[in-house]
Design a protein around this motif. Structure first.
Motif, short mmCIF file in Angstrom:
data_model
loop_
_atom_site.label_atom_id
_atom_site.label_comp_id
_atom_site.label_asym_id
_atom_site.label_seq_id
_atom_site.Cartn_x
_atom_site.Cartn_y
_atom_site.Cartn_z
N LEU A 186 0.81 -1.21 0.00
CA LEU A 186 0.00 0.00 0.00
C LEU A 186 0.85 1.27 0.00
CD1 LEU A 186 -2.96 -0.87 2.41
CD2 LEU A 186 -2.89 -0.92 -0.08
N ALA A 187 2.02 1.21 0.62
CA ALA A 187 2.86 2.40 0.71
C ALA A 187 3.29 2.91 -0.67
CB ALA A 187 4.09 2.11 1.57
N SER A 188 3.42 2.01 -1.61
CA SER A 188 3.88 2.40 -2.95
C SER A 188 2.73 2.52 -3.95
CB SER A 188 4.90 1.38 -3.47
OG SER A 188 4.31 0.10 -3.59
N MET A 189 1.49 2.31 -3.50
CA MET A 189 0.37 2.31 -4.42
C MET A 189 0.14 3.67 -5.05
SD MET A 189 -1.70 0.27 -5.82
CE MET A 189 -3.21 0.31 -6.79
N SER A 191 2.31 5.97 -5.63
CA SER A 191 3.37 6.20 -6.61
C SER A 191 3.06 5.46 -7.91
CB SER A 191 4.72 5.74 -6.05
OG SER A 191 5.10 6.53 -4.96
N PHE A 192 2.55 4.25 -7.76
CA PHE A 192 2.18 3.48 -8.95
C PHE A 192 1.07 4.19 -9.73
CE2 PHE A 192 -0.93 0.47 -10.72
CZ PHE A 192 -0.16 -0.05 -11.75
N LEU A 193 0.06 4.68 -9.03
CA LEU A 193 -1.05 5.36 -9.70
C LEU A 193 -0.58 6.64 -10.39
CD1 LEU A 193 -3.87 4.90 -7.02
CD2 LEU A 193 -3.59 3.67 -9.17
N ARG A 194 0.36 7.36 -9.75
CA ARG A 194 0.88 8.58 -10.37
C ARG A 194 1.71 8.28 -11.60
NH1 ARG A 194 1.61 10.15 -4.90
NH2 ARG A 194 3.81 9.53 -4.97
N SER A 195 2.22 7.07 -11.69
CA SER A 195 3.07 6.72 -12.84
C SER A 195 2.27 6.50 -14.11
CB SER A 195 3.88 5.45 -12.52
OG SER A 195 3.06 4.30 -12.60
N ARG A 196 0.97 6.33 -13.98
CA ARG A 196 0.14 6.07 -15.15
C ARG A 196 -0.15 7.36 -15.90
NH1 ARG A 196 -5.04 2.70 -13.41
NH2 ARG A 196 -5.56 4.73 -12.49
N PRO A 197 -0.39 7.28 -17.21
CA PRO A 197 -0.81 8.48 -17.93
C PRO A 197 -2.18 8.92 -17.45
CG PRO A 197 -1.03 6.53 -19.32
CD PRO A 197 -0.29 6.10 -18.08
N GLY A 277 12.29 -16.87 -20.72
CA GLY A 277 11.14 -16.09 -21.12
C GLY A 277 10.49 -15.35 -19.98
N ALA A 278 10.96 -15.56 -18.74
CA ALA A 278 10.34 -14.86 -17.62
C ALA A 278 10.80 -13.42 -17.62
CB ALA A 278 10.75 -15.53 -16.30
N PRO A 279 9.96 -12.49 -17.14
CA PRO A 279 10.34 -11.09 -17.12
C PRO A 279 11.44 -10.85 -16.12
CG PRO A 279 8.28 -11.42 -15.96
CD PRO A 279 8.64 -12.72 -16.59
N THR A 280 12.26 -9.83 -16.38
CA THR A 280 13.34 -9.51 -15.46
C THR A 280 12.87 -8.63 -14.33
OG1 THR A 280 13.93 -7.64 -16.87
CG2 THR A 280 15.10 -9.70 -17.23
N THR A 281 11.72 -7.96 -14.49
CA THR A 281 11.14 -7.19 -13.41
C THR A 281 9.66 -7.52 -13.34
OG1 THR A 281 10.60 -5.33 -14.85
CG2 THR A 281 12.73 -5.28 -13.73
N SER A 282 9.04 -7.22 -12.20
CA SER A 282 7.61 -7.44 -12.08
C SER A 282 6.99 -6.33 -11.26
CB SER A 282 7.34 -8.80 -11.42
OG SER A 282 8.05 -8.90 -10.22
N THR A 283 5.69 -6.17 -11.36
CA THR A 283 5.04 -5.01 -10.79
C THR A 283 4.79 -5.15 -9.31
OG1 THR A 283 2.87 -5.92 -11.26
CG2 THR A 283 3.86 -4.55 -12.96
N THR A 284 4.67 -3.98 -8.66
CA THR A 284 4.29 -3.92 -7.27
C THR A 284 2.91 -3.32 -7.21
OG1 THR A 284 6.58 -3.56 -6.62
CG2 THR A 284 4.89 -2.98 -5.02
N THR A 285 1.94 -4.05 -6.69
CA THR A 285 0.57 -3.56 -6.59
C THR A 285 0.03 -3.88 -5.23
OG1 THR A 285 -0.47 -5.61 -7.30
CG2 THR A 285 0.23 -4.12 -9.04
N SER A 294 13.54 -3.81 -6.06
CA SER A 294 14.42 -2.80 -6.64
C SER A 294 13.64 -1.65 -7.23
CB SER A 294 15.29 -3.43 -7.74
OG SER A 294 14.49 -3.86 -8.81
N LEU A 295 12.33 -1.80 -7.37
CA LEU A 295 11.50 -0.74 -7.93
C LEU A 295 10.90 0.06 -6.80
CD1 LEU A 295 9.67 -2.70 -10.75
CD2 LEU A 295 11.54 -1.08 -11.02
N ASP A 296 11.52 1.20 -6.44
CA ASP A 296 10.92 2.04 -5.43
C ASP A 296 10.29 3.27 -6.08
OD1 ASP A 296 12.95 3.85 -6.05
OD2 ASP A 296 14.25 3.10 -4.45
N SER A 297 9.78 4.18 -5.26
CA SER A 297 9.02 5.30 -5.80
C SER A 297 9.85 6.18 -6.72
CB SER A 297 8.46 6.15 -4.64
OG SER A 297 9.52 6.63 -3.83
N SER A 298 11.16 6.21 -6.55
CA SER A 298 12.00 7.04 -7.40
C SER A 298 12.11 6.51 -8.81
CB SER A 298 13.41 7.16 -6.77
OG SER A 298 14.02 5.89 -6.74
N ASP A 299 11.71 5.23 -9.01
CA ASP A 299 11.80 4.63 -10.34
C ASP A 299 10.60 4.97 -11.22
OD1 ASP A 299 14.23 3.19 -9.99
OD2 ASP A 299 13.15 1.79 -8.72
#
Length: 415
Positions: A186-189, A191-197, A277-285, A294-299
């Motif tokens: 929830l702490a990063s949610m 930031s995730f929403l702000r990252s969207r267009p 074929g697996a992704p190298t990164t995955s989402t935080t939701t 490794s994906l924090d709000s600064s990313d």
């Protein structure tokens, strides 16, 4: 990766896995040449209806046709920001496997549902809405109802079943939401929403962003699901009300280079990489799906948008950032409520790491069935609708809640 390696990967496509990361379907390969034309709800459901509960609440529902033999009602609850159309491909798949009828709802504040106090997304309010809707649809004799909920909808499904608003619930499947990991996310949610267009110039443009950002990894699903998540900025109507599009608007995607998003799918990931074929990164939701610390709000970087204001024609149906005050209420006590339900429970996850301590103990005690579906994102049922339909069908058949519509061989999951 060298040009030679890239060339080899492009010409060595592995077998197709529907909705998976390896072996994309033909429809996904078409998407690489700007095939983002939206599809209609009627390709998946037999009917849609606006159900008036009272002067303050009108709910949009989508239903598949009545099964040939008696079967349960699958009551489908979508996640935050989605709509009932998120279940489109899943409904087609599961009604081929078992005798059942699917009932997909646009929850309060979402899709084409219209209510007063649309920002009231508390667990109690949403559960009350669902109960009133079921009683309105089946005033005399409520049929057996099997709950299926994704993310926020999964939490509400558990809350609804726990409150025992109706007595005909026979079981529940929760998709990619776990109390412990959801609370941590929830702490990063925000930031995730702000990252969207904030806006899109067209419906195909929004569908393309949905795929390239990784929100949904199955282009066929994005074509029907994404229009249910955005509204026209002028008319304030859901984008689905403008379909089908005129031919001159049907192919209006945007060059991949105009999107810069931390979760976008690289060409290496689309074609497969050294990780099989697996992704190298995955989402935080706020769902408890697979995360990458490794994906924090600064990313987070907001995707670039057209400079021309006239091209900002569509925006999100719901501002999820305003629902923050309800997030804790959705997930607090979720694991204990889930385990204490007196009906068979099933949990589908995008990652084995998604379990919290309470559910880990419960799973070891055999108190619920769990299945992990790899190579998919948070929208598990959209990325891999056929596999999710098979897993849920197997659970329903094993518990004698439904009969197979044809020959169906399902191997019980290993976990």
């Amino acid at each position: 990766m060298s040009n030679l390696q890239r060339s080899i990967l492009k010409n060595r496509l592995p077998p197709t896995i529907p909705g998976g990361r390896i072996g994309r379907s033909d429809s996904f390969k078409k998407s690489r040449i700007r095939d983002f034309k939206p599809t209609l709800w009627s390709d998946f459901f037999a009917e849609k209806e606006d159900v008036i509960l009272d002067k303050k609440r009108t709910f949009r529902i989508y239903r598949t046709k009545q099964p040939q033999k008696p079967g349960p009602i699958l009551l489908l609850l979508h996640g935050g920001g989605y709509s009932g159309l998120t279940w489109s491909h899943f409904c087609v798949e599961i009604t081929r496997i078992i005798h059942c009828q699917c009932l997909a709802i646009d929850l309060r504040g979402h899709g084409d549902t219209k209510t007063e106090q649309e920002d009231d997304l508390s667990s109690d309010t949403l559960a009350e809405d669902i109960g009133d809707l079921v009683l309105k649809l089946y005033p005399d004799d409520i049929p057996p109802i099997y709950l299926v909920g994704h993310s926020m909808g999964g939490a509400i499904a558990v809350h609804f079943a726990h409150k025992a608003i109706i007595s005909s619930i026979i079981g529940i499947t929760v998709i990619d939401v776990v109390e412990g990991t959801a609370m941590e996310a929830l702490a990063s949610m925000q930031s995730f929403l702000r990252s969207r267009p904030t806006h899109f110039k067209s419906i195909p443009n929004a569908i393309e962003w949905c795929i390239r950002s990784g929100q949904i990894r199955n282009v066929d699903s994005a074509k029907v699901s994404m229009p249910g998540q955005i509204i026209n900025c002028t008319t304030k109507l859901l984008a689905t009300n403008e379909l089908p599009l005129p031919e001159d608007e049907a192919d209006d995607g945007t060059s991949p280079s105009s999107f810069t998003h931390p979760f976008s799918i690289s060409e290496d990931e689309e074609m497969g990489n050294d990780n099989g074929g697996a992704p190298t990164t995955s989402t935080t939701t706020a769902s408890g799906s697979e995360n990458d610390s490794s994906l924090d709000s600064s990313d987070f970087k907001k995707p670039s948008l057209p400079n021309d204001e006239s091209q900002k024609r569509y925006t999100w149906r719901i501002d999820l950032s305003k629902s923050e005050k309800y997030w804790v209420g959705w997930f607090t006590g979720l694991s204990e409520k889930f385990l204490n339900l007196r009906v068979p429970q099933q949990l589908l996850l995008a990652s084995i790491d998604g379990l919290d301590k309470t559910l880990t103990v419960g799973q070891m005690q055999g108190r619920f069935q769990m299945q992990v579906l790899a190579r998919c994102g948070h929208a598990v049922h959209e990325d891999r609708p056929h596999e999710v339909a098979e897993v849920i069908s197997g659970h329903l058949i094993r518990n004698r809640f439904a009969e197979a519509a044809g020959e169906f061989h399902f191997h019980l999951p290993a976990c």
